[in-house]
Design a protein around this motif. Structure first.
Motif, PDB file in Angstrom:
ATOM      1  N   ARG A  50       2.045   3.414   9.154  1.00  0.00           N
ATOM      2  CA  ARG A  50       3.148   2.823   8.381  1.00  0.00           C
ATOM      3  C   ARG A  50       4.214   2.218   9.284  1.00  0.00           C
ATOM      4  O   ARG A  50       5.366   2.097   8.899  1.00  0.00           O
ATOM      5  N   ARG A  65       8.049   8.516   5.022  1.00  0.00           N
ATOM      6  CA  ARG A  65       7.685   9.332   3.868  1.00  0.00           C
ATOM      7  C   ARG A  65       8.303  10.720   4.047  1.00  0.00           C
ATOM      8  O   ARG A  65       7.792  11.550   4.784  1.00  0.00           O
ATOM      9  N   ILE A 116       7.750   2.380   7.078  1.00  0.00           N
ATOM     10  CA  ILE A 116       7.889   3.135   5.836  1.00  0.00           C
ATOM     11  C   ILE A 116       7.895   4.618   6.176  1.00  0.00           C
ATOM     12  O   ILE A 116       6.928   5.136   6.725  1.00  0.00           O
ATOM     13  N   LYS A 126      10.183   7.758  -0.539  1.00  0.00           N
ATOM     14  CA  LYS A 126       9.940   6.987   0.670  1.00  0.00           C
ATOM     15  C   LYS A 126      11.160   6.138   1.002  1.00  0.00           C
ATOM     16  O   LYS A 126      11.948   5.788   0.128  1.00  0.00           O
ATOM     17  N   GLN A 172       0.817  -1.214   0.000  1.00  0.00           N
ATOM     18  CA  GLN A 172       0.000   0.000   0.000  1.00  0.00           C
ATOM     19  C   GLN A 172       0.853   1.267   0.000  1.00  0.00           C
ATOM     20  O   GLN A 172       0.391   2.323  -0.411  1.00  0.00           O
ATOM     21  N   HIS A 173       2.089   1.145   0.434  1.00  0.00           N
ATOM     22  CA  HIS A 173       2.951   2.318   0.558  1.00  0.00           C
ATOM     23  C   HIS A 173       4.237   2.222  -0.252  1.00  0.00           C
ATOM     24  O   HIS A 173       4.974   3.197  -0.346  1.00  0.00           O
ATOM     25  N   TRP A 174       4.528   1.058  -0.828  1.00  0.00           N
ATOM     26  CA  TRP A 174       5.841   0.820  -1.414  1.00  0.00           C
ATOM     27  C   TRP A 174       5.697   0.335  -2.851  1.00  0.00           C
ATOM     28  O   TRP A 174       4.764  -0.402  -3.162  1.00  0.00           O
TER      29      TRP A 174
END
Length: 231
Positions: A67, A76, A74, A82, A17-19
């Motif tokens: 995160r 940001r 993670i 990131k 979802q973030h990477w």
């Protein structure tokens, strides 16, 4: 966030979802990575929660509870850049990897102290390890910068409980050594290193142990670690 050791482990879907995922050779993403490996093959279970607690010194918004996990976080630093900090207790590995669309977007700090986010984070982590776990010795290595070595493949039928963190890097390790070992006193908190201020990251510049061998055994490319042609 008050009790990092109570955080759940990250699954592959949560990290995705973030990477960046499903990377190919033509991917526009730029990657840089640094690896710490405990020489005795052991990392204390409390090491990563303690590191997360220290990350409170980062600028507001860089670290967020959505995160944070007990095996990775993670960070940001901007909308486009990131950094993932991940631990693999079984392999005694601690990785720092940055990803951004362009090389320039990986840089942090002022004009005189500008460096990649990986160099800054590797510095504060190294100082944390030396101060909090002086009995542990670590080997360090650069990770291959090719996007295809940083894949995080996720299939539609993947189990949500798949704890992927720390396992999807498939490239070669490039061992590094310090130009000169720093043995003086230094406080990252007092000197602003957590906010990428000053020149703390230059206290112990790392270089390849063998600069003549840069071919990655996974992607078969010659690894280039400088983000600028003049570096």
């Amino acid at each position: 966030y008050l009790f990092p050791f109570l955080l759940p482990p990250a699954t592959s879907r949560e990290v995705a979802q973030h990477w960046p995922r499903e990377l190919r050779a033509s991917s526009p993403m730029v990657f840089r990575g640094h690896r710490f490996q405990a020489q005795n093959g052991f990392l204390p279970p409390g090491l990563f929660p303690a590191l997360l607690a220290r990350c409170r010194h980062l600028r507001r918004g860089v670290l967020d509870s959505s995160r944070m996990y007990n095996n990775c976080a993670i960070l940001r630093f901007s909308t486009k850049m990131k950094v993932i900090v991940r631990i693999n207790l079984e392999a005694a590995l601690l990785d720092v990897v940055a990803a951004a669309p362009t090389a320039e977007e990986i840089f942090l700090g002022g004009a005189k102290g500008q460096a990649s986010a990986v160099i800054w984070m590797a510095h504060v982590i190294k100082m944390f390890l030396r101060q909090s776990y002086p009995q542990l010795q670590f080997d360090e290595a650069f990770l291959c910068p090719s996007p295809e070595c940083h894949r995080q493949p996720i299939e539609e039928d993947d189990d949500d409980d798949d704890l992927c963190c720390g396992s999807y890097y498939c490239g070669r390790e490039f061992p590094v050594k310090p130009v000169k070992v720093f043995r003086g006193e230094h406080s990252c908190e007092a000197d602003g290193c957590w906010n990428q201020l000053g020149l703390g990251h230059k206290l112990e510049t790392m270089v390849l142990q063998d600069d003549s061998d840069r071919i990655c055994t996974n992607c078969n490319k010659s690894a280039r670690f400088a983000l600028r042609s003049c570096d």
